[in-house]
Design a protein around this motif. Structure first.
Motif, mmCIF file in Angstrom:
data_model
loop_
_atom_site.group_PDB
_atom_site.id
_atom_site.type_symbol
_atom_site.label_atom_id
_atom_site.label_comp_id
_atom_site.label_asym_id
_atom_site.label_seq_id
_atom_site.Cartn_x
_atom_site.Cartn_y
_atom_site.Cartn_z
ATOM 1 N N PHE A 139 31.370 35.053 45.877
ATOM 2 C CA PHE A 139 32.575 35.882 45.842
ATOM 3 C C PHE A 139 32.554 36.705 44.571
ATOM 4 N N GLN A 140 32.807 38.008 44.718
ATOM 5 C CA GLN A 140 32.957 38.874 43.547
ATOM 6 C C GLN A 140 33.910 39.999 43.885
ATOM 7 N N GLN A 141 34.989 40.092 43.132
ATOM 8 C CA GLN A 141 35.962 41.163 43.311
ATOM 9 C C GLN A 141 36.458 41.641 41.956
ATOM 10 N N ASN A 142 36.686 42.949 41.864
ATOM 11 C CA ASN A 142 37.382 43.517 40.718
ATOM 12 C C ASN A 142 38.862 43.586 41.070
ATOM 13 N N TRP A 143 39.688 42.956 40.262
ATOM 14 C CA TRP A 143 41.125 42.990 40.509
ATOM 15 C C TRP A 143 41.761 44.198 39.845
ATOM 16 N N HIS A 144 42.811 44.707 40.465
ATOM 17 C CA HIS A 144 43.552 45.814 39.882
ATOM 18 C C HIS A 144 44.143 45.385 38.542
ATOM 19 N N SER A 145 44.240 46.323 37.620
ATOM 20 C CA SER A 145 44.706 46.001 36.265
ATOM 21 C C SER A 145 46.147 45.498 36.234
ATOM 22 N N ASP A 146 46.917 45.737 37.291
ATOM 23 C CA ASP A 146 48.284 45.221 37.346
ATOM 24 C C ASP A 146 48.317 43.697 37.442
ATOM 25 N N ILE A 147 47.251 43.094 37.961
ATOM 26 C CA ILE A 147 47.197 41.639 38.106
ATOM 27 C C ILE A 147 46.604 41.057 36.822
ATOM 28 N N THR A 148 47.465 40.483 36.004
ATOM 29 C CA THR A 148 47.038 39.991 34.687
ATOM 30 C C THR A 148 46.982 38.468 34.612
ATOM 31 N N ASN A 149 47.289 37.803 35.704
ATOM 32 C CA ASN A 149 47.309 36.344 35.723
ATOM 33 C C ASN A 149 46.219 35.840 36.671
ATOM 34 N N TRP A 150 45.109 35.383 36.097
ATOM 35 C CA TRP A 150 44.040 34.848 36.939
ATOM 36 C C TRP A 150 43.969 33.318 36.884
ATOM 37 N N LEU A 151 44.907 32.699 36.170
ATOM 38 C CA LEU A 151 44.926 31.239 36.087
ATOM 39 C C LEU A 151 44.928 30.550 37.454
ATOM 40 N N PRO A 152 45.649 31.086 38.448
ATOM 41 C CA PRO A 152 45.646 30.404 39.744
ATOM 42 C C PRO A 152 44.254 30.215 40.344
ATOM 43 N N VAL A 153 43.322 31.135 40.076
ATOM 44 C CA VAL A 153 41.973 30.946 40.612
ATOM 45 C C VAL A 153 41.056 30.250 39.604
ATOM 46 N N TYR A 154 41.403 30.287 38.334
ATOM 47 C CA TYR A 154 40.683 29.451 37.360
ATOM 48 C C TYR A 154 40.790 27.992 37.774
ATOM 49 N N TRP A 155 41.972 27.614 38.229
ATOM 50 C CA TRP A 155 42.182 26.236 38.676
ATOM 51 C C TRP A 155 41.458 25.934 39.990
ATOM 52 N N LEU A 156 40.931 26.982 40.636
ATOM 53 C CA LEU A 156 40.119 26.798 41.850
ATOM 54 C C LEU A 156 38.630 26.960 41.534
ATOM 55 N N ASP A 157 38.297 26.897 40.246
ATOM 56 C CA ASP A 157 36.898 26.929 39.777
ATOM 57 C C ASP A 157 36.245 28.299 39.898
ATOM 58 N N PHE A 158 37.051 29.361 39.879
ATOM 59 C CA PHE A 158 36.501 30.703 39.793
ATOM 60 C C PHE A 158 36.301 31.062 38.325
ATOM 61 N N GLN A 159 35.455 32.079 38.099
ATOM 62 C CA GLN A 159 35.207 32.568 36.753
ATOM 63 C C GLN A 159 35.700 34.001 36.634
ATOM 64 N N GLN A 160 35.900 34.420 35.396
ATOM 65 C CA GLN A 160 36.452 35.751 35.130
ATOM 66 C C GLN A 160 35.666 36.452 34.036
ATOM 67 N N THR A 161 35.409 37.738 34.235
ATOM 68 C CA THR A 161 34.857 38.609 33.201
ATOM 69 C C THR A 161 35.822 39.772 33.004
ATOM 70 N N THR A 162 36.190 40.037 31.765
ATOM 71 C CA THR A 162 37.081 41.159 31.490
ATOM 72 C C THR A 162 36.267 42.449 31.434
#
Length: 320
Positions: free
Chosen positions: A107-130
């Motif tokens: 899975f790889q998606q770029n989220w719109h800049s309006d979405i600033t809370n990625w904690l819900p998927v961090y808790w699902l073992d996803f990773q984030q790059t700014t």
């Protein structure tokens, strides 16, 4: 009713859904059958949505970012709840969206800049790059906007005005030619065909969501071209093209300025998005035109051990 039909109806009536998440946009970059969407409903109201594309590659299911699409990710209906309650709703709704996704290997998606809370998927073992786009977020005073350009860029605009004339609505075939020159200058193949761009442009034209600016000299030579798109909240520099032999005219900077003025004066919008760039050679142009950094998230997860190992080895070799 199928999710996609419900989502099409939502896009028609909800101006807060970003351009790149609109159903018709996804039709244009993936085809009508090339994307799907998951929804969360509260009663009869859709309160969250997330379109996605999924492809089979060597038997693996890959959810990834469509071509020419800056961002996707969740859309969440705005809430007037207190802050703690709002965060709780975000967690609940984002995790519900992800629970409804089909099984995937990557899975790889770029989220719109309006979405600033990625904690819900961090808790699902996803990773984030700014990552960063650049934007001018206040176009109410164009004199002030121009004053924020680097002085050398203001001089380029003055120089270009003596060499070229700014025109509109270049034929898409001619735009594609000069767009391809930008890639060839970097020794990179253009990542889409003329047929693809013609179809994409046709849909954008029908939706009245695009304008092509170009700079042409007295000999009929096109120095630069800029393809502008927009939604209810912002305009976007979607694609550009420049003749490498004519770059010194300053036409590219002039077209950025013309697109900014068009955004404020003709579209009545207050935000201009450069759509990037993370490229080290391009980033100075964005900030020297007065753009400010706007962070957004790339969200990833690779449940497939085989693919995870392959991606690790690829990154390791690239870093050697």
């Amino acid at each position: 009713m199928l999710n996609k039909e419900l989502y099409r109806q939502l896009c028609e009536r909800e101006p807060s859904i970003p351009l790149f998440s609109q159903a018709w946009w996804l039709d244009s970059v993936t085809g009508k059958e090339g994307w799907d969407v998951v929804l969360v409903e509260d009663g009869d109201e859709i309160v969250a949505s997330m379109p996605f594309t999924i492809k089979k590659i060597y038997g693996l299911s890959i959810i990834s970012q469509p071509i020419l699409t800056q961002s996707l990710g969740p859309w969440l209906r705005k809430s007037d709840a207190r802050y703690s309650r709002k965060l709780g709703l975000q967690k609940k709704r984002i995790q519900e969206l992800f629970a409804k996704l089909p099984t995937f290997d990557h899975f790889q998606q770029n989220w719109h800049s309006d979405i600033t809370n990625w904690l819900p998927v961090y808790w699902l073992d996803f990773q984030q790059t700014t990552r960063y786009t650049y934007a001018i977020t206040d176009l109410s005073n164009l004199d002030a906007v121009l004053s924020n350009f680097d002085s050398s860029y203001r001089n380029k605009i003055k120089k270009a005005l003596k060499i070229v004339a700014v025109k509109e609505d270049l034929a898409i075939e001619d735009f594609y030619k000069i767009n391809a020159l930008t890639f060839s200058r970097q020794n990179v193949s253009i990542p889409y065909t003329l047929e693809f761009i013609k179809n994409h442009d046709l849909i954008l034209s029908q939706k009245k969501k695009r304008k092509i600016f170009y700079a042409e000299d007295s000999q009929g030579k096109i120095h630069s071209a800029l393809y502008l798109t927009w939604d209810a909240n912002s305009s976007y520099v979607h694609m550009v093209g420049e003749d490498p032999d004519l770059r010194n005219s300053g036409a590219g900077i002039l077209l950025i300025w013309e697109a900014i003025k068009y955004t404020a004066q003709s579209l009545g919008l207050n935000r201009f998005d450069f759509e990037g760039s993370m490229l080290e050679t391009v980033e100075p142009v964005r900030r020297d035109c007065g753009g400010i950094q706007v962070p957004y998230f790339t969200i990833t997860k690779t449940p497939s051990r085989i693919l995870k190992t392959a991606l690790f080895l690829k990154a390791w070799k690239a870093g050697r």
